[in-house]
Design an enzyme around this catalytic site. Structure first.
Site, PDB file in Angstrom:
ATOM      1  N   ASP A  28       0.834  -1.210   0.000  1.00  0.00           N
ATOM      2  CA  ASP A  28       0.000   0.000   0.000  1.00  0.00           C
ATOM      3  C   ASP A  28       0.865   1.256   0.000  1.00  0.00           C
ATOM      4  O   ASP A  28       1.985   1.252   0.514  1.00  0.00           O
ATOM      5  CB  ASP A  28      -0.924  -0.021   1.237  1.00  0.00           C
ATOM      6  CG  ASP A  28      -2.095   0.944   1.079  1.00  0.00           C
ATOM      7  OD1 ASP A  28      -2.397   1.331  -0.065  1.00  0.00           O
ATOM      8  OD2 ASP A  28      -2.708   1.304   2.106  1.00  0.00           O
ATOM      9  N   HIS A  45       2.145   3.611  -8.984  1.00  0.00           N
ATOM     10  CA  HIS A  45       1.982   2.180  -9.281  1.00  0.00           C
ATOM     11  C   HIS A  45       3.173   1.673 -10.094  1.00  0.00           C
ATOM     12  O   HIS A  45       3.669   0.571  -9.871  1.00  0.00           O
ATOM     13  CB  HIS A  45       0.682   1.936 -10.047  1.00  0.00           C
ATOM     14  CG  HIS A  45      -0.558   2.289  -9.265  1.00  0.00           C
ATOM     15  ND1 HIS A  45      -0.733   1.896  -7.961  1.00  0.00           N
ATOM     16  CD2 HIS A  45      -1.679   2.985  -9.605  1.00  0.00           C
ATOM     17  CE1 HIS A  45      -1.921   2.346  -7.542  1.00  0.00           C
ATOM     18  NE2 HIS A  45      -2.491   3.014  -8.505  1.00  0.00           N
ATOM     19  N   LEU A 139      10.853 -20.286  -5.515  1.00  0.00           N
ATOM     20  CA  LEU A 139       9.851 -19.455  -4.846  1.00  0.00           C
ATOM     21  C   LEU A 139       8.465 -19.583  -5.503  1.00  0.00           C
ATOM     22  O   LEU A 139       8.352 -19.489  -6.728  1.00  0.00           O
ATOM     23  CB  LEU A 139      10.302 -17.983  -4.923  1.00  0.00           C
ATOM     24  CG  LEU A 139       9.295 -16.931  -4.436  1.00  0.00           C
ATOM     25  CD1 LEU A 139       9.150 -16.984  -2.916  1.00  0.00           C
ATOM     26  CD2 LEU A 139       9.734 -15.530  -4.875  1.00  0.00           C
TER      27      LEU A 139
HETATM   28  C1  IPE Z   1      -5.249  -2.764  -0.018  1.00  0.00           C
HETATM   29  O1  IPE Z   1      -5.000  -1.434  -0.246  1.00  0.00           O
HETATM   30  C2  IPE Z   1      -5.313  -3.519  -1.333  1.00  0.00           C
HETATM   31  C3  IPE Z   1      -4.044  -3.706  -2.014  1.00  0.00           C
HETATM   32  C4  IPE Z   1      -2.875  -3.353  -1.580  1.00  0.00           C
HETATM   33  C5  IPE Z   1      -4.131  -4.388  -3.288  1.00  0.00           C
HETATM   34  P1  IPE Z   1      -6.179  -0.352  -0.355  1.00  0.00           P
HETATM   35  O2  IPE Z   1      -5.536   0.948  -0.594  1.00  0.00           O
HETATM   36  O3  IPE Z   1      -7.184  -0.788  -1.368  1.00  0.00           O
HETATM   37  O4  IPE Z   1      -6.836  -0.435   1.092  1.00  0.00           O
HETATM   38  P2  IPE Z   1      -7.811   0.578   1.851  1.00  0.00           P
HETATM   39  O5  IPE Z   1      -8.907   0.943   0.872  1.00  0.00           O
HETATM   40  O6  IPE Z   1      -7.011   1.775   2.241  1.00  0.00           O
HETATM   41  O7  IPE Z   1      -8.282  -0.167   3.046  1.00  0.00           O
HETATM   42  C1  IPE Z   2      -1.660   0.257  -3.373  1.00  0.00           C
HETATM   43  O1  IPE Z   2      -1.447   1.622  -3.375  1.00  0.00           O
HETATM   44  C2  IPE Z   2      -1.958  -0.278  -4.743  1.00  0.00           C
HETATM   45  C3  IPE Z   2      -3.290  -0.843  -4.886  1.00  0.00           C
HETATM   46  C4  IPE Z   2      -4.229  -0.840  -3.981  1.00  0.00           C
HETATM   47  C5  IPE Z   2      -3.623  -1.452  -6.172  1.00  0.00           C
HETATM   48  P1  IPE Z   2      -2.643   2.661  -3.315  1.00  0.00           P
HETATM   49  O2  IPE Z   2      -3.014   3.031  -4.707  1.00  0.00           O
HETATM   50  O3  IPE Z   2      -3.761   2.166  -2.479  1.00  0.00           O
HETATM   51  O4  IPE Z   2      -1.920   3.879  -2.605  1.00  0.00           O
HETATM   52  P2  IPE Z   2      -2.550   4.896  -1.561  1.00  0.00           P
HETATM   53  O5  IPE Z   2      -3.086   4.099  -0.404  1.00  0.00           O
HETATM   54  O6  IPE Z   2      -3.626   5.650  -2.270  1.00  0.00           O
HETATM   55  O7  IPE Z   2      -1.400   5.761  -1.152  1.00  0.00           O
HETATM   56 MG    MG Z   3      -4.164   2.365  -0.496  1.00  0.00          MG
END
Ligand code: IPE
Ligand code: IPE
Ligand code: MG
Length: 261
Positions: A28, A45, A139
């Site tokens: 995240d 990303h 792995l």
């Molecule tokens: C969790 O991250 C999902 C992934 C890392 C794929 P999110 O960014 O979607 O989670 P929330 O919405 O903050 O809980």
């Molecule tokens: C995690 O990073 C990637 C996915 C959930 C696919 P985020 O896109 O949720 O990044 P934040 O939480 O907005 O910083």
């Molecule tokens: Mg996120």
């Protein structure tokens, strides 16, 4: 590409790594990483894919048997369509670019989640990579894609209900092992360590059943900044935990009662 030899990649693996049969990661913070730099979320990303490469290589070096990466949740379909499209494109490119390295380093690719919901060309690349790496013994790289823990549990309950309805299963025979056998992770050990980057103290629907006794490690480091040093710090922290599984401290220290159920 110029690559340092594996052996020189950073000294001896920490002893605690050998106790990890399955490492799971909630990757995240990509969006925040980009926002802090005044960049579009997509760039976060893209940078996150670099962190995936680094962590996959580190897990190979540490001889961790299974790595599960939370790559896209069932709830992430709610994001703006252009962000979903960008994530799917990145996944497609990742699979195509990494296949040679997966083959040469013995990685076995697999997935958990609703793979049928992914765009056809992503599914094609996934199925191709899974088929070609199927006989590898290194792995296990397990990508959680369109994955949701609640969806997984409901799906398992439905499959068991159908088996009972058809007379193939006695409801009295449903125990924890039989239930777990219907989850996407049927053939995998439960995660020993779950790392969440980005600082949020929640599971966000990840491995709800399997994480019952998983050690949790949350770091404020954003996923694109997560590298081998951060992974080693998490493993070091894990190595200092006492896993009691409901028992007392004294029982865990006593070699006669420490193992066994
Ligand atoms: C969790 O991250 C999902 C992934 C890392 C794929 P999110 O960014 O979607 O989670 P929330 O919405 O903050 O809980
Ligand atoms: C995690 O990073 C990637 C996915 C959930 C696919 P985020 O896109 O949720 O990044 P934040 O939480 O907005 O910083
Ligand atoms: Mg996120």
């Amino acid at each position: 590409m110029n690559r340092a030899p594996e052996r020189d990649a950073g000294g001896a693996p920490p002893a605690a790594a050998s106790a990890i049969r399955h490492l799971a990661v909630i990757m995240d913070g990509n969006g925040r990483w980009a926002r802090r730099r005044g960049l579009p979320r997509f760039m976060g990303h893209r940078q996150g894919v670099q962190a995936v490469r680094t962590v996959v290589r580190a897990c190979r070096r540490l001889e961790i048997p299974v790595l599960t990466l939370y790559s896209f949740s069932t709830e992430n379909w709610r994001r703006p369509p252009e962000e979903v499209r960008a994530l799917m494109d990145l996944l497609h490119d990742y699979l195509q670019r990494e296949l040679d390295e997966m083959l040469s380093t013995g990685i076995r690719l697999r997935t958990i989640g609703e793979i049928d919901r992914l765009p056809e060309r992503v599914r094609g690349a996934l199925e191709d990579a899974m088929a070609r790496t199927r006989d590898n013994h290194g792995l296990v790289l397990n990508l959680a894609l369109s994955y949701g823990g609640r969806d997984e549990i409901v799906r398992a309950a439905r499959r068991l209900a159908e088996a009972c309805r058809d007379g193939r299963l006695d409801p009295a025979a449903i125990d924890e092992d039989r239930f777990a056998a219907e989850l996407y992770t049927a053939d995998l050990p439960d995660p020993d360590l779950l790392i969440r980057t980005g600082g949020e103290m929640r599971l966000s629907n990840f491995l709800l059943y399997q994480a019952a006794y998983t050690e949790l490690y949350v770091t404020p480091v954003l996923w694109p900044d997560f590298g081998e040093a951060e992974l080693l710090a998490a493993i070091d922290d894990f190595g200092r935990r006492q896993r009691r599984f409901g028992r007392t401290d004294e029982q865990v220290q006593d070699p006669c009662t420490a193992s066994g159920s």
